[in-house]
Design a protein around this motif. Structure first.
Motif, PDB file in Angstrom:
ATOM      1  N   LEU A  66       1.289  -1.265  -0.084  1.00 17.60           N
ATOM      2  CA  LEU A  66       0.205   0.171  -0.083  1.00 17.60           C
ATOM      3  C   LEU A  66       0.579   1.106   0.296  1.00 17.60           C
ATOM      4  O   LEU A  66       0.726   2.182  -0.651  1.00 17.60           O
ATOM      5  CB  LEU A  66      -1.396  -0.136   1.157  1.00 17.60           C
ATOM      6  N   SER A  67       2.179   1.415   0.785  1.00 13.31           N
ATOM      7  CA  SER A  67       3.302   1.910   0.231  1.00 13.31           C
ATOM      8  C   SER A  67       3.702   2.751  -0.966  1.00 13.31           C
ATOM      9  O   SER A  67       3.912   4.063  -0.664  1.00 13.31           O
ATOM     10  CB  SER A  67       4.455   2.020   1.121  1.00 13.31           C
ATOM     11  N   LYS A  68       3.424   1.776  -1.285  1.00 15.13           N
ATOM     12  CA  LYS A  68       4.025   2.262  -3.213  1.00 15.13           C
ATOM     13  C   LYS A  68       2.288   1.776  -4.194  1.00 15.13           C
ATOM     14  O   LYS A  68       1.329   1.254  -3.975  1.00 15.13           O
ATOM     15  CB  LYS A  68       4.531   1.549  -3.743  1.00 15.13           C
ATOM     16  N   PHE A 126      11.925  -3.057  16.527  1.00 18.78           N
ATOM     17  CA  PHE A 126      12.976  -1.780  15.073  1.00 18.78           C
ATOM     18  C   PHE A 126      11.432  -1.689  14.120  1.00 18.78           C
ATOM     19  O   PHE A 126      11.116  -2.768  14.187  1.00 18.78           O
ATOM     20  CB  PHE A 126      13.803  -2.778  14.588  1.00 18.78           C
ATOM     21  N   THR A 127      11.263  -0.044  13.323  1.00 16.97           N
ATOM     22  CA  THR A 127      10.024  -0.700  13.041  1.00 16.97           C
ATOM     23  C   THR A 127      10.142   0.683  11.863  1.00 16.97           C
ATOM     24  O   THR A 127      11.301   1.339  12.057  1.00 16.97           O
ATOM     25  CB  THR A 127       9.117   0.351  13.481  1.00 16.97           C
ATOM     26  N   THR A 128      10.031   0.373  10.266  1.00 15.39           N
ATOM     27  CA  THR A 128      10.228   1.543   9.440  1.00 15.39           C
ATOM     28  C   THR A 128       8.738   2.643   9.005  1.00 15.39           C
ATOM     29  O   THR A 128       8.704   3.287   8.061  1.00 15.39           O
ATOM     30  CB  THR A 128      10.704   0.799   7.647  1.00 15.39           C
ATOM     31  N   LYS A 129       8.194   2.091  10.144  1.00 12.84           N
ATOM     32  CA  LYS A 129       6.722   2.592  10.136  1.00 12.84           C
ATOM     33  C   LYS A 129       6.371   3.361  10.637  1.00 12.84           C
ATOM     34  O   LYS A 129       6.638   3.352  11.687  1.00 12.84           O
ATOM     35  CB  LYS A 129       5.187   1.407   9.811  1.00 12.84           C
ATOM     36  N   ASP A 130       5.918   4.485  10.305  1.00 13.18           N
ATOM     37  CA  ASP A 130       5.799   5.788  10.955  1.00 13.18           C
ATOM     38  C   ASP A 130       4.821   5.992  11.937  1.00 13.18           C
ATOM     39  O   ASP A 130       5.158   5.863  13.233  1.00 13.18           O
ATOM     40  CB  ASP A 130       4.345   6.792  10.735  1.00 13.18           C
ATOM     41  N   ASN A 131       3.730   4.912  12.026  1.00  8.45           N
ATOM     42  CA  ASN A 131       3.352   4.339  13.368  1.00  8.45           C
ATOM     43  C   ASN A 131       3.307   2.716  14.428  1.00  8.45           C
ATOM     44  O   ASN A 131       2.502   2.589  15.009  1.00  8.45           O
ATOM     45  CB  ASN A 131       1.675   4.726  13.451  1.00  8.45           C
ATOM     46  N   GLY A 132       4.555   2.439  13.594  1.00  9.51           N
ATOM     47  CA  GLY A 132       4.766   0.788  13.888  1.00  9.51           C
ATOM     48  C   GLY A 132       4.858   0.850  15.261  1.00  9.51           C
ATOM     49  O   GLY A 132       6.101   1.087  16.196  1.00  9.51           O
ATOM     50  N   HIS A 133       4.872  -0.717  15.516  1.00  6.88           N
ATOM     51  CA  HIS A 133       5.687  -0.838  17.334  1.00  6.88           C
ATOM     52  C   HIS A 133       6.351  -1.113  17.339  1.00  6.88           C
ATOM     53  O   HIS A 133       7.250  -2.066  18.253  1.00  6.88           O
ATOM     54  CB  HIS A 133       4.309  -1.860  18.135  1.00  6.88           C
ATOM     55  N   GLY A 134       7.136  -1.765  16.413  1.00  6.62           N
ATOM     56  CA  GLY A 134       8.413  -3.048  16.377  1.00  6.62           C
ATOM     57  C   GLY A 134       8.284  -3.902  17.074  1.00  6.62           C
ATOM     58  O   GLY A 134       9.572  -5.059  16.582  1.00  6.62           O
TER      59      GLY A 134
END
Length: 725
Positions: A636-638, A680-688
């Motif tokens: 969905l990010s692209k 560790f996360t690359t999402k803005d609202n990620g919990h990792g």
């Protein structure tokens, strides 16, 4: 007049210097290689004592470098170095140098004689091939294998097995005919075993344990399989630490761990080479000579270690590392004492002092014993010793308290003597279970008089007292109650984190359920309105149709919420479940969300795949959901027109393989090694914690494996679950 004398003397010295013979020594190996260095040292020492010679030594380094390009480079280098040099004799040390000289003789030389030193076999045909047969002399290094076998048979009459150790180098090929000839013609009461090895570590492992009535004859072992050159110190350490006597054929490892043998003394071999070189320079004759520089040398320490007497040998022999007697160590002192008798008083005083020191040592020893006993009793873990018959030799007070007995009552008796004691009976049962499988640590629960539970880990080791030759077992009960409590607490915390990870997915699942329920609710509303406004129609069949449509929608909503409820419930115990059913249940939860976002999910199962595994079904579903949701977010990010997630199942040996692949462009290389790390996360609202918990569930809870890689258009996660646990 003085000027004329000085001029005459200068001319005389200059003439003598010009008349000095010039020798080129071409060494097959490098400076520091002990075998060739010993031979060259022997030659040089002999030369400097006999004549004034101009000696030039070149090193080929063929042990460490063996490529064709290297030898071609050497040829070019030597053409430059030897272009304007004239030698009276060329000496080749070992086979590589000899072969090199034969091949390039007319490139570097004209009529100079050749002396080959240290080669094992000489071929006239080979020398004739290169047209130098009338110029070649050789001093052959012949290892006396039969002589060494005869020695071993004499000093080790009980031997049953003799290993002959050789490596797989080119030099070894020249020795092999001697070895095979020895084996073919051997007539003895023990076995000859040819051990051709290319890994020093394998030899160390093989001879790291004592093997009764066995010995080894070491020929050589200079290179491993990978071409790496073994250092002499490494070989010496192997020979020294071997648990069987090892005999050798040359002098390098004498005084460095070898038991001994009929050996070639390399320094003396070098001196013989020097004498032969001078003979060639004087007489200009060539001859092939087999070396007679063989000597019987033995290490006294090693003979004592393996109880091997050399008195039966009927040949002169030399002992090294000989243990000196008290008289040998103090010969001068004793002679002095008997010569000057008044000084005997000093010896008496020395003896008195020695007695005093012994008393002091005894006191220190008693203190040490008391200290060890105090230290032992301070250990909270119960410990006891028993001999090979099961009689208790010693213990600490903690063990006595465990059995509710006094230590005095225990010593000198067996545990079976106290079978009526319930605590002793429990310990006997525990030890019997432990002995059934000693490779695994055995744990047991113990309840004291206050019914307080303690958990102990049993470990038993065999011991042997070398002085008294007594054997037995030491048994230790390690209290691991606190460790178990900590482990249990960690498991609870981990389960909490798993549930926390699962709750983090609930938001998306709720969103999916909301989408899935929205359509049925609209349908139910429409059906109800239609039924209400058309109620004037009394057709019973039409009413049944409305009810049926409504119930279909309600059933769909019920199934949806049931699937969700099963997913969020934690798995309390391992069960056998079907992977296909688990994945399909997970996909049913996210079906509407994937459909809404135009993501196509395909499940492919290879024919005859075994799908049953043993583990935690809901946690496995959560792991797959984490991966699928991550793939969805990446898609969905692209702007992808053909969004796709492919799941494949197949068997590989005892493993069930699950591959989950997307076409979202893959994972950045810098993040590849971090995605399974917590938070560790690359999402803005990620919990990792999603992929971290996925790894914990698959590898820790289900004893499987998980890894990720980039393939073609995207990323692919691979899960491996063992099916025969």
């Amino acid at each position: 007049m003085k000027m004329k004398k000085l001029l005459f003397l200068f001319i005389l010295l200059f003439t003598i210097n010009l008349s000095a013979s010039s020798i080129l020594i071409l060494n097959s190996y490098h400076k520091g290689y002990e075998w060739s260095d010993n031979i060259i040292n022997g030659m040089e020492n002999f030369f400097y004592k006999k004549r004034d010679l101009d000696i030039n030594i070149l090193y080929m380094d063929s042990k460490r470098v063996t490529s064709k390009e290297y030898y071609e480079s050497l040829e070019k280098l030597y053409k430059v170095q030897l272009k304007n040099r004239k030698y009276d004799l060329i000496i080749a040390v070992d086979r590589f140098a000899y072969d090199f000289i034969l091949k390039n003789y007319y490139e570097f030389f004209t009529t100079e004689p050749i002396l080959a030193v240290g080669i094992e076999n000489f071929s006239y045909e080979k020398a004739e091939k290169y047209g130098v047969a009338n110029r070649v002399s050789a001093l052959l290094e012949k290892r006396d294998l039969q002589g060494n076998v005869d020695i071993i048979r004499t000093i080790f009459p009980s031997i049953k097995k003799l290993y002959i150790i050789n490596d797989k180098s080119l030099n070894a090929l020249h020795t092999e005919p001697l070895i095979y000839n020895l084996i073919d013609n051997f007539n003895g009461s023990f076995d000859l075993i040819y051990l051709k090895e290319d890994n020093l570590e394998n030899l160390k492992k093989k001879f790291s344990e004592k093997e009764e009535s066995s010995a080894a004859l070491f020929i050589r072992f200079y290179k491993n399989k990978n071409g790496e050159l073994n250092k002499n110190q490494e070989i010496a350490d192997f020979i020294k630490n071997a648990k069987i006597p090892i005999f050798v054929t040359d002098s390098i490892f004498i005084k460095r761990g070898a038991t001994g043998g009929k050996v070639i003394d390399l320094n003396r071999f070098g001196q013989t080479s020097g004498q032969m070189a001078l003979d060639i320079l004087s007489k200009k004759t060539n001859k092939i000579v087999e070396s007679k520089d063989l000597y019987y040398i033995f290490d006294s320490t090693k003979l004592g270690e393996f109880t091997l007497p050399v008195d039966a040998l009927k040949v002169p022999y030399e002992l090294v590392n000989k243990r000196l007697t008290y008289y040998d160590r103090h010969r001068g002192f004793i002679n002095f004492v008997f010569t000057i008798s008044p000084l005997l008083i000093f010896l008496i005083l020395g003896l008195i002092h020695n007695i005093y020191m012994r008393k002091q040592v005894e006191k220190d020893l008693r203190r040490r014993i008391e200290f060890d006993e105090t230290l032992l009793n301070a250990i909270e873990s119960p410990i006891f010793w028993e001999d090979f018959q099961g009689v208790i030799v010693d213990s600490n007070e903690t063990f006595c308290k465990l059995l509710k007995l006094t230590c005095k009552d225990l010593y000198g008796k067996k545990l079976e003597d106290f079978k009526n004691n319930k605590y002793v009976k429990s310990v006997i049962e525990i030890l019997d279970k432990y002995k059934q499988n000693e490779d695994e640590n055995y744990e047991f629960d113990y309840f004291d008089d206050n019914l307080k539970k303690r958990i102990y880990l049993v470990k038993q080791e065999k011991f042997k007292d070398e002085k008294t030759k007594s054997e037995g077992f030491v048994t230790i009960f390690t209290d691991i109650t606190k460790e178990k409590e900590i482990t249990l607490e960690k498991q609870k915390n981990r389960q909490f984190v798993i549930q926390q990870s699962k709750l983090a997915e609930i938001g998306e699942v709720f969103s999916s359920i909301a989408h899935q329920w929205k359509s049925p609710l609209v349908e139910i509303t429409a059906i109800a309105q239609e039924l209400f406004y058309t109620k004037k129609c009394k057709d019973l069949k039409e009413d049944d149709s409305f009810v049926k449509d409504i119930m279909n929608q309600v059933t769909y909503m019920t199934n949806t919420i049931n699937d969700f409820q099963k997913f969020i419930m934690p798995s309390n115990k391992e069960i056998e479940f079907n992977i296909k059913e688990a994945i399909e249940s997970m996909l049913q939860i996210v079906h509407h969300n994937m459909k809404y976002n135009n993501i196509k999910i395909s499940l492919y199962i290879k024919e005859d795949t075994k799908l049953e595994v043993y583990g935690y079904k809901n946690e496995f579903m959560q792991s797959c959901l984490n991966i699928v949701n991550n793939a969805k977010d990446a898609l969905l990010s692209k702007d992808y027109k053909n969004r796709r997630i492919d799941i494949k199942l197949f068997n590989e040996k005892n493993w069930l393989i699950i591959k989950i692949k997307d076409n979202a462009g893959g994972i950045k290389k810098k993040n590849m090694n971090k995605i399974f790390e917590p938070y560790f996360t690359t999402k803005d609202n990620g919990h990792g914690i999603g992929l971290y918990m996925t790894k914990v569930i698959i590898e820790d809870k289900m004893k499987g494996k998980i890894f990720v890689e980039n393939v073609e258009e995207g990323a692919m996660f691979t899960i491996k679950l063992e099916q025969n646990r």
